[in-house]
Design a protein around this motif. Structure first.
Motif, mmCIF file in Angstrom:
data_model
loop_
_atom_site.group_PDB
_atom_site.id
_atom_site.type_symbol
_atom_site.label_atom_id
_atom_site.label_comp_id
_atom_site.label_asym_id
_atom_site.label_seq_id
_atom_site.Cartn_x
_atom_site.Cartn_y
_atom_site.Cartn_z
ATOM 1 N N TYR A 6 -10.779 -65.190 13.805
ATOM 2 C CA TYR A 6 -12.066 -65.242 13.123
ATOM 3 C C TYR A 6 -11.891 -64.859 11.660
ATOM 4 C CZ TYR A 6 -14.424 -65.698 17.607
ATOM 5 O OH TYR A 6 -14.837 -66.155 18.828
ATOM 6 N N GLY A 8 -13.312 -62.939 8.802
ATOM 7 C CA GLY A 8 -14.261 -61.872 8.532
ATOM 8 C C GLY A 8 -15.197 -61.657 9.706
ATOM 9 N N ASN A 9 -16.356 -61.093 9.398
ATOM 10 C CA ASN A 9 -17.349 -60.832 10.430
ATOM 11 C C ASN A 9 -18.234 -62.065 10.588
ATOM 12 O OD1 ASN A 9 -18.818 -59.442 12.338
ATOM 13 N ND2 ASN A 9 -20.141 -58.441 10.838
ATOM 14 N N SER A 10 -17.591 -63.184 10.919
ATOM 15 C CA SER A 10 -18.306 -64.445 11.074
ATOM 16 C C SER A 10 -17.857 -65.107 12.361
ATOM 17 C CB SER A 10 -18.026 -65.381 9.886
ATOM 18 O OG SER A 10 -16.779 -66.038 10.045
ATOM 19 N N VAL A 175 -17.255 -63.584 3.345
ATOM 20 C CA VAL A 175 -16.396 -63.331 4.507
ATOM 21 C C VAL A 175 -14.940 -62.995 4.206
ATOM 22 C CG1 VAL A 175 -17.808 -64.727 6.072
ATOM 23 C CG2 VAL A 175 -15.948 -65.812 4.788
ATOM 24 N N GLN A 197 -12.214 -53.938 5.687
ATOM 25 C CA GLN A 197 -12.526 -53.632 7.081
ATOM 26 C C GLN A 197 -13.936 -53.063 7.200
ATOM 27 O OE1 GLN A 197 -9.052 -51.146 7.673
ATOM 28 N NE2 GLN A 197 -8.090 -52.677 9.000
ATOM 29 N N GLY A 200 -16.468 -56.026 6.611
ATOM 30 C CA GLY A 200 -16.411 -57.192 7.484
ATOM 31 C C GLY A 200 -15.778 -58.402 6.824
ATOM 32 N N SER A 202 -12.147 -60.558 5.845
ATOM 33 C CA SER A 202 -10.742 -60.786 6.183
ATOM 34 C C SER A 202 -9.941 -61.056 4.925
ATOM 35 C CB SER A 202 -10.593 -62.006 7.100
ATOM 36 O OG SER A 202 -11.034 -61.744 8.398
ATOM 37 N N ASN A 279 -6.311 -57.057 9.656
ATOM 38 C CA ASN A 279 -7.281 -57.495 8.655
ATOM 39 C C ASN A 279 -6.909 -58.845 8.051
ATOM 40 O OD1 ASN A 279 -8.463 -56.712 5.421
ATOM 41 N ND2 ASN A 279 -9.784 -56.896 7.196
#
Length: 336
Positions: A6, A8-10, A175, A197, A200, A202, A279
């Motif tokens: 994934y 990032g936080n997506s 992201v 981190q 969120g 990467s 990460n």
């Protein structure tokens, strides 16, 4: 075949190996060779491709567009960037002003032959443009459907935090960061990775093989190989000069028995090493020949045991650059 992570936080998945065309397309290799290499990447399962308007002064985007023509667009993750001067390099042909960003995305889409990119990245931080203006322009690019996600390249921890706060206000999906990262260049570990981190984000890392030095082909006390990147100014020779020191090259040769023990080539070990960092979503790797792609992809999914990581650290010793302050020196204080 390559594995996926994934971004990032997506919910967006990208291939662990991203095909990048910084010094190859429109410069180092001809179009037919570039297209063959892109097709080899697709055959190996790579779905993520990274370019920038500045590469070969827009020619790299054109070549990548040709190479991907006819592919199923929904099956690709296409990244490009904006910041460095392009075209005739007038006063507004670079930076992260609203004018340049909105004109930049239109030019990139035309050259790539697509309606949108998956990730649009600020190639550096622009100290001459208010961050609010930059982030609002990126938000508008997303709202116009011309990019799905926003990222940056080589931003500091503080810049990432400031951008993330604005992105949250503007409801824009921020992201990723794209920094240099390798066994030899670990400056992001001190501040950038912890901030990412927390936010969120990467890392999509470039130069995991340290401009080819970690391939082991540059030997201490020997002339650089004919035709290598170190001999070609168009292929980034000035980037590699600082690494061609006797102490660095001697230390790198100590990695060969470690790679052999793992059943990997030295380039594969270098790529696998950056992917051990949780990460890191993807390692950006270029190629000038199709066979290089297959070799690079073999690094995806490799787990390096703690003892191997310890052995690598011992082999490289103090030639590793870890100073987090160096992340503050990457973006020009005035526009180029």
């Amino acid at each position: 075949m390559v594995e996926y992570r994934y971004l990032g936080n997506s919910g967006l998945k990208v291939s662990e190996i991203t095909y990048g065309n910084w010094v190859t397309h429109g410069s180092q290799v001809g179009d037919s060779a570039a297209i063959a290499t892109v097709h080899a990447a697709l055959d190996a399962g790579i779905t993520t491709f990274d370019t920038a308007d500045t590469y070969a002064n827009t020619a790299a985007e054109v070549v990548l567009g040709k190479a991907l023509a006819g592919q199923r667009r929904e099956g690709l993750e296409l990244f490009t960037k904006v910041y460095w001067p392009i075209g005739p390099k007038g006063p507004n042909d670079g930076g992260l002003s609203r004018k340049h960003i909105l004109e930049g995305i239109n030019g990139s889409l035309q050259r790539l032959g697509v309606d949108y990119v998956d990730l649009y990245q600020a190639h550096r931080y622009d100290y001459e443009t208010p961050l609010e203006e930059t982030m609002q322009a990126f938000a508008d690019v997303v709202r116009q459907g011309k990019a799905l996600y926003i990222g940056v390249s080589e931003w500091t921890a503080e810049q990432l935090r400031d951008a993330a706060a604005l992105a949250k206000e503007l409801h824009v999906p921020f992201v990723s960061n794209q920094p240099q990262y390798s066994m030899l260049w670990r400056v992001i570990e001190a501040k950038v990775v912890p901030a990412s981190q927390e936010l969120g984000l990467s890392q999509v890392v470039w130069s995991p093989m340290a401009q080819g030095v970690l391939s082991g082909k540059y030997l201490p006390g020997q002339p650089v190989p004919e035709g290598s990147r170190a001999t070609d100014s168009k292929s980034g020779a000035h980037f590699i000069e600082r690494l061609l020191r006797e102490d660095v090259l001697t230390a790198v040769q100590k990695l060969k028995p470690i790679a052999d023990e793992c059943g990997l080539t030295m380039p594969q070990l270098a790529i696998a090493w950056v992917l051990q960092n949780p990460n890191v979503a993807s390692a950006l790797v270029g190629a000038s020949r199709p066979e290089q792609v297959a070799s690079n992809v073999a690094a995806s999914g490799v787990t390096l045991e703690p003892a191997v990581l310890t052995a690598i650290d011992a082999a490289l010793g103090d030639v590793v650059e870890r100073d987090g302050q160096k992340t503050y020196d990457v973006s020009p204080k005035t526009r180029p």
